[in-house]
Design a protein around this motif. Structure first.
Motif, PDB file in Angstrom:
ATOM      1  N   TYR B  83       0.856  -1.188   0.000  1.00  0.00           N
ATOM      2  CA  TYR B  83       0.000   0.000   0.000  1.00  0.00           C
ATOM      3  C   TYR B  83       0.889   1.233   0.000  1.00  0.00           C
ATOM      4  CZ  TYR B  83      -2.876   3.677   2.152  1.00  0.00           C
ATOM      5  OH  TYR B  83      -3.516   4.860   2.424  1.00  0.00           O
ATOM      6  N   SER B  87       1.191   9.702   2.214  1.00  0.00           N
ATOM      7  CA  SER B  87       2.503  10.024   2.782  1.00  0.00           C
ATOM      8  C   SER B  87       3.534   9.051   2.201  1.00  0.00           C
ATOM      9  CB  SER B  87       2.449   9.875   4.307  1.00  0.00           C
ATOM     10  OG  SER B  87       3.750   9.814   4.831  1.00  0.00           O
ATOM     11  N   GLY B  89       6.211   7.960   3.388  1.00  0.00           N
ATOM     12  CA  GLY B  89       6.704   7.024   4.396  1.00  0.00           C
ATOM     13  C   GLY B  89       8.198   6.781   4.309  1.00  0.00           C
ATOM     14  N   VAL B  90       8.957   7.846   4.001  1.00  0.00           N
ATOM     15  CA  VAL B  90      10.415   7.697   3.976  1.00  0.00           C
ATOM     16  C   VAL B  90      11.003   8.495   5.143  1.00  0.00           C
ATOM     17  CG1 VAL B  90      10.510   7.341   1.481  1.00  0.00           C
ATOM     18  CG2 VAL B  90      10.789   9.634   2.384  1.00  0.00           C
ATOM     19  N   TYR B  91      12.145   8.041   5.635  1.00  0.00           N
ATOM     20  CA  TYR B  91      12.773   8.676   6.797  1.00  0.00           C
ATOM     21  C   TYR B  91      13.628   9.858   6.352  1.00  0.00           C
ATOM     22  CZ  TYR B  91      11.175   4.662   9.395  1.00  0.00           C
ATOM     23  OH  TYR B  91      10.385   3.714   9.970  1.00  0.00           O
TER      24      TYR B  91
END
Lengths: 217, 226
Positions: B83, B87, B89-91
């Motif tokens: 999914y 966002s 979703g990376v640091y």
């Protein structure tokens, strides 16, 4: 093999982010240092007061350090992506637990050094202190990792963290103080090793299982 | 009985307190196809994708992804499904290279694929730069590279074109085509119907959590209305 790789990956990620941001060590260390200084002033700096001051400051610093990893995930919006990777979520628990353990050991070593200088505390029994510190870090990290996951989506999370963490970790505080006193005086510590061991066993067994439930909710 | 189709929902509902985000949605996405979800803001598109991804539990009804129940076999669903939400979703505190190495470690893929993926995403020149300095489009490209690394059988995309230029949008198209070619399925929610139209084989129109229309026959109408 794959589980171990996942655990190491999460721990390395948390420690790398901490190394670059230092957003857990600096506030937690500063807080622990401030507590140590205040307790040193209040107690008059006698070496008998050193063990309680050290363990109280470490416990309060642990509250700050333990929750930071989870807070960071929440702020960056990365938690959901992390949880949706394939594989057991217990691996995520162990990875974060490992990173928190390392932070707590660094904090403990730093605060111990300050305590020796501040209280002119005896340095004998270092082996006992190191073992007590290790066992305490294992248990404190397990409680902290679990509570941080539980409170991630709670608006009052930062407020609730110490309210839940401190009562739950009283056995570590008591055992740590008694073991430090015993190390300094050379007396046998007796049942306090058992208290630490049971505490660790309980939270290292319950922590990963509950983590899965908590992040699912 | 395990459904054969990669994505199946039956009377799926999800409530948030008094708010009903999904009301009895029934869908079936066949192998090698892409379903476009359309509908106004708050129609339940993201909620549906998050339930399918196991990020949310349904309140009522059932759903299967890759043949696995999203509630009782969530860990299996996560093995076959990726999914990508709004966002990336990376640091921010890791470089692009480190972010993809982390993804490779977490999903059991070899790290040697990482340089090739960074090149595919057009991020080679900034591979060793912290992603906190990346633009939104670059972070989304990195997230797309992460999806490609995982090679999912089912791909769930929520507004995948946001922040992307034409080259970035082409990466989305490649990912969707790749999943379809492997016999998987894609569910895509977007308001960018112009780009999505070329990728999708069917359209489901949601409004207030209800499924208003579904199927290839309603494609043009639903897209125009959504």
């Amino acid at each position: 093999m794959r589980a171990w790789r996942r655990v190491v990956a999460v721990a390395r990620k948390d420690l790398l982010l901490e190394w670059r941001g230092r957003d857990a060590l600096i506030p937690a260390g500063s807080f622990g240092l401030a507590v140590l200084l205040v307790l040193g002033l209040v107690s008059g700096g006698g070496w008998e007061a050193a063990p309680p001051a050290l363990w109280v400051s470490l416990l309060l610093a642990a509250v700050v350090a333990a929750g930071r990893g989870a807070d960071r995930e929440g702020e960056e919006g990365t938690l959901e992506a992390l949880l949706l990777y394939p594989g057991s979520r217990e691996d995520l628990f162990w990875g974060r637990w490992l990173a928190v353990c390392v932070l707590l050991l660094l904090l403990g070593a730093g605060l111990w050094g300050v305590q020796v200088l501040l209280f002119n505390a005896p340095t004998r029994g270092v082996g006992v202190l190191v073992l007590a510190g290790l066992l305490s870090a294992f248990g404190l990290a397990a409680v902290g990792t679990l509570l941080a996951a539980l409170l991630t989506h709670v608006r009052a999370g930062p407020l609730l963290m110490p309210l839940l963490f401190l009562p739950a970790t009283v056995p570590v505080l008591l055992a740590g103080v008694r073991l430090s006193e015993a190390a300094a005086s050379g007396a046998p510590a007796g049942p306090w090793w058992g208290v630490l061991a049971v505490f660790d066993l309980l939270f290292l067994l319950v922590g990963p299982a509950l983590f899965e439930v908590v992040v699912e909710a | 009985m395990r459904p054969l189709d990669p994505v199946v929902t039956e009377a799926l509902s999800r409530r948030f307190g008094a708010v009903v985000a999904l009301r009895g949605v029934g869908l079936r996405v066949r192998e090698g196809t892409c379903l476009l979800l359309v509908g106004p803001n708050g129609s339940g598109k993201t909620t549906l994708l998050r339930v399918l991804a196991t990020a949310l539990r349904p309140t009522e009804g059932r759903a299967w992804v890759g043949g696995y129940d999203v509630v009782s076999e969530g860990h299996r669903v996560r093995e076959v499904c990726v999914y990508l939400g709004t966002s990336p979703g990376v640091y921010a505190g890791l470089t692009g290279f480190e972010n993809l190495c982390l993804a490779a470690d977490l999903c059991g893929r070899p790290r040697r694929q990482v340089p090739e993926l960074l090149a595919w995403a057009g991020l080679e020149p900034v591979a060793y730069t912290l992603t906190g300095t990346y633009s939104l489009g670059m972070r989304r490209r990195l997230a797309l590279a992460r999806v490609r690394l995982q090679e999912p059988r089912v791909l769930l995309l929520d507004e995948p074109f946001v922040g992307l230029d034409e080259d970035g949008a082409r990466l989305v198209s490649e990912l969707v085509a790749g999943v379809k070619d492997r016999g998987g399925a894609v569910v895509l929610a977007t308001h960018d119907h112009h780009r999505a139209r070329a990728l999708c084989d069917a359209v489901a129109e949601l409004d207030s959590g209800r499924l208003l229309s579904y199927g290839p026959a309603g494609l043009a109408g639903a897209v125009n209305r959504g």
